[in-house]
Write an enzyme that holds these catalytic residues in place. Structure first.
Site, PDB file in Angstrom:
ATOM      1  N   GLY A   9     -14.012  65.349  35.271  1.00 29.78           N
ATOM      2  CA  GLY A   9     -15.060  64.907  34.336  1.00 29.78           C
ATOM      3  C   GLY A   9     -16.438  65.220  34.888  1.00 29.78           C
ATOM      4  O   GLY A   9     -17.382  64.450  34.721  1.00 29.78           O
ATOM      5  N   ALA A  10     -16.561  66.377  35.550  1.00 27.76           N
ATOM      6  CA  ALA A  10     -17.793  66.682  36.303  1.00 27.76           C
ATOM      7  C   ALA A  10     -18.779  67.551  35.534  1.00 27.76           C
ATOM      8  O   ALA A  10     -19.755  68.028  36.097  1.00 27.76           O
ATOM      9  CB  ALA A  10     -17.439  67.327  37.645  1.00 27.76           C
ATOM     10  N   ASP A  59      -7.171  69.308  31.074  1.00 25.98           N
ATOM     11  CA  ASP A  59      -7.061  67.934  30.573  1.00 25.98           C
ATOM     12  C   ASP A  59      -6.295  67.159  31.639  1.00 25.98           C
ATOM     13  O   ASP A  59      -5.130  67.478  31.919  1.00 25.98           O
ATOM     14  CB  ASP A  59      -6.304  67.950  29.240  1.00 25.98           C
ATOM     15  CG  ASP A  59      -6.076  66.552  28.682  1.00 25.98           C
ATOM     16  OD1 ASP A  59      -6.319  65.560  29.395  1.00 25.98           O
ATOM     17  OD2 ASP A  59      -5.634  66.467  27.520  1.00 25.98           O
ATOM     18  N   VAL A  60      -6.923  66.156  32.229  1.00 30.19           N
ATOM     19  CA  VAL A  60      -6.284  65.452  33.355  1.00 30.19           C
ATOM     20  C   VAL A  60      -5.008  64.707  32.936  1.00 30.19           C
ATOM     21  O   VAL A  60      -4.207  64.327  33.783  1.00 30.19           O
ATOM     22  CB  VAL A  60      -7.248  64.457  34.057  1.00 30.19           C
ATOM     23  CG1 VAL A  60      -8.391  65.204  34.735  1.00 30.19           C
ATOM     24  CG2 VAL A  60      -7.766  63.395  33.097  1.00 30.19           C
ATOM     25  N   SER A 138     -14.612  50.040  36.923  1.00 31.58           N
ATOM     26  CA  SER A 138     -15.781  49.598  36.156  1.00 31.58           C
ATOM     27  C   SER A 138     -15.884  48.080  36.259  1.00 31.58           C
ATOM     28  O   SER A 138     -14.857  47.397  36.453  1.00 31.58           O
ATOM     29  CB  SER A 138     -15.607  49.985  34.683  1.00 31.58           C
ATOM     30  OG  SER A 138     -16.557  49.320  33.870  1.00 31.58           O
ATOM     31  N   TYR A 150     -10.035  49.745  27.650  1.00 30.17           N
ATOM     32  CA  TYR A 150     -10.810  50.238  28.799  1.00 30.17           C
ATOM     33  C   TYR A 150     -10.732  49.263  29.980  1.00 30.17           C
ATOM     34  O   TYR A 150     -10.570  49.667  31.127  1.00 30.17           O
ATOM     35  CB  TYR A 150     -12.256  50.432  28.338  1.00 30.17           C
ATOM     36  CG  TYR A 150     -13.197  51.063  29.325  1.00 30.17           C
ATOM     37  CD1 TYR A 150     -13.193  52.442  29.539  1.00 30.17           C
ATOM     38  CD2 TYR A 150     -14.135  50.298  30.025  1.00 30.17           C
ATOM     39  CE1 TYR A 150     -14.088  53.030  30.427  1.00 30.17           C
ATOM     40  CE2 TYR A 150     -15.037  50.870  30.901  1.00 30.17           C
ATOM     41  CZ  TYR A 150     -15.008  52.238  31.101  1.00 30.17           C
ATOM     42  OH  TYR A 150     -15.897  52.813  31.976  1.00 30.17           O
ATOM     43  N   ALA A 151     -10.821  47.963  29.683  1.00 26.28           N
ATOM     44  CA  ALA A 151     -10.735  46.956  30.758  1.00 26.28           C
ATOM     45  C   ALA A 151      -9.363  47.009  31.421  1.00 26.28           C
ATOM     46  O   ALA A 151      -9.255  46.918  32.659  1.00 26.28           O
ATOM     47  CB  ALA A 151     -10.989  45.559  30.191  1.00 26.28           C
ATOM     48  N   ALA A 153      -7.387  49.628  31.574  1.00 26.67           N
ATOM     49  CA  ALA A 153      -7.334  50.882  32.353  1.00 26.67           C
ATOM     50  C   ALA A 153      -8.109  50.738  33.663  1.00 26.67           C
ATOM     51  O   ALA A 153      -7.629  51.149  34.729  1.00 26.67           O
ATOM     52  CB  ALA A 153      -7.899  52.039  31.531  1.00 26.67           C
ATOM     53  N   LYS A 154      -9.303  50.127  33.583  1.00 27.91           N
ATOM     54  CA  LYS A 154     -10.142  50.045  34.782  1.00 27.91           C
ATOM     55  C   LYS A 154      -9.614  49.011  35.790  1.00 27.91           C
ATOM     56  O   LYS A 154      -9.824  49.160  36.997  1.00 27.91           O
ATOM     57  CB  LYS A 154     -11.591  49.747  34.381  1.00 27.91           C
ATOM     58  CG  LYS A 154     -12.261  50.912  33.652  1.00 27.91           C
ATOM     59  CD  LYS A 154     -12.110  52.223  34.409  1.00 27.91           C
ATOM     60  CE  LYS A 154     -13.100  53.284  33.994  1.00 27.91           C
ATOM     61  NZ  LYS A 154     -12.852  54.579  34.676  1.00 27.91           N
TER      62      LYS A 154
END
Ligand code: NAP
Length: 249
Positions: A9-10, A59-60, A138, A150-151, A153-154
C-alpha cells in the site's frame, strides 16, 4: 546495514512515507500497491534522493499475486527481510447497515493480506536468519463506531503480530505493530467526505481531541516503523505501539 524491504500500500499515505523513510535509512525498497503505475511517484522520490526502489503491482489478498511479487523482489532487489504490512481499506457503516461484502473486503485486505505477505516473506527471513515485520493496526482496534469490520481487522492484526513474534523469534525475526491515531491521508479525507464535513474542519476537530494538539502525519508513523526495522530494535518484539499523540485516539 542495507536490507531489502517491501512496503504494501505504498503508492500513497502512510505506506509511501514509510517506503521513503526506509530508503533514507539505506534499504532497497519494493513499493507495492494494487496498481504499479500509482507507485511511480514514490519510486521516483526514492531514486531522486539516491535510493533504490522498484514498483510492484499486486493485490495482497491474492495468494498467487503475492508469491509472484515476493519472488520478483528477491530476484531484482535481493531477499526481502523487512516487511511492512500497510495496505488497507475502509468500508465504514453501522452494524445494522454493514453488508457481508463490507465485512469480507476489509478483513481480506488487512488480515488475509498480512498473512499471505508474511508467509511469503518469512521464507527469506528464515533463510537469512534476520527479519523485521511491522503490521499496521489502529486505535480503532479498541472499538470505533461505524467500524465493526475495521476494528475487528485491526485488533486481529495485533494477535497476528504477537504470534509471528513467538513463532519467528528464534530465526532472528521480530514482529511489531503500530496503531496510529488520526493521520492526515486520503483515508481520513474519504471519512470526512462520507460524513459530509470539509477536510480542514475535520482535521481541526480531530486535532482538538488529541493531547499533543495536532493531527498526525504519515511521517510520524514512518519514524516508528524505522525504529522497529532497525538493527538495534532486535530485542523489541510482539509489541503494539500506539502513535496517536496521546494514550488513545
Ligand atoms: P490510504 O492513503 O488509503 O493508502 C492505502 C493504500 O493501500 C492505497 O494506495 C491502496 O491502493 C492500497 N491498497 C488497498 N488495498 C490493497 C490491496 N488489496 N493490495 C495492495 N494495496 C492495496 O491509507 P493510509 O491512511 O495511508 O493507511 C495506511 C494503513 O494505516 C492502513 O492499514 C490503515 O488502515 C492504517 N491506518 C490509517 C490511519 C489514518 O488515520 N490514516 C489510522 C490508523 C491506521 P488504492 O489506492 O489502489 O486503493
Amino acid at each position: 546495514m542495507t536490507r531489502t524491504a517491501i512496503v504494501t500500500g505504498a503508492a500513497r499515505g502512510i505506506g509511501a512515507a514509510t517506503a521513503l523513510r526506509l530508503a533514507a535509512d539505506g534499504h532497497a525498497v519494493a513499493v507495492l500497491d494494487l496498481d504499479p503505475a500509482q507507485c511511480a511517484d514514490t519510486v521516483r522520490a526514492i531514486t531522486d534522493a539516491g535510493g533504490r526502489a522498484i514498483a510492484i503491482g499486486a493485490d495482497v489478498a491474492d495468494a498467487a499475486a503475492v508469491d509472484a511479487a515476493v519472488a520478483r523482489v528477491a530476484a531484482e532487489l535481493g531477499a526481502p527481510t523487512i516487511l511492512v504490512n500497510n495496505a488497507g481499506i475502509i468500508r465504514d457503516n453501522l452494524l445494522f447497515k454493514m453488508t457481508e461484502d463490507d465485512w469480507d473486503a476489509v478483513l481480506s485486505v488487512h488480515l488475509r493480506g498480512a498473512f499471505l505477505m508474511s508467509r511469503a516473506v518469512q521464507k527469506h527471513q528464515v533463510a537469512e536468519e534476520w527479519g523485521r515485520v511491522v503490521n499496521l493496526s489502529s486505535t480503532s482496534a479498541l472499538g470505533n463506531r461505524g467500524q465493526a469490520n475495521y476494528a475487528a481487522a485491526k485488533a486481529g492484526m495485533q494477535g497476528f503480530t504477537k504470534t509471528l513474534a513467538i513463532e519467528l523469534g528464534r530465526y532472528g525475526v521480530t514482529a511489531n505493530a503500530i496503531a496510529p491515531g488520526f493521520i492526515v491521508t486520503d483515508m481520513t479525507r474519504s471519512t470526512a467526505e462520507r460524513l459530509g464535513v470539509g477536510f480542514d474542519e475535520f482535521v481541526a476537530f480531530n486535532a482538538d481531541q488529541i493531547p499533543v494538539g495536532r493531527a498526525g502525519y504519515p511521517e510520524d508513523i514512518a519514524a516508528a516503523a524505522s525504529f522497529f526495522c532497525s538493527e538495534e530494535a532486535g530485542f523489541v518484539s510482539g509489541q503494539v505501539l500506539y502513535v496517536a499523540g496521546g494514550p488513545r485516539a
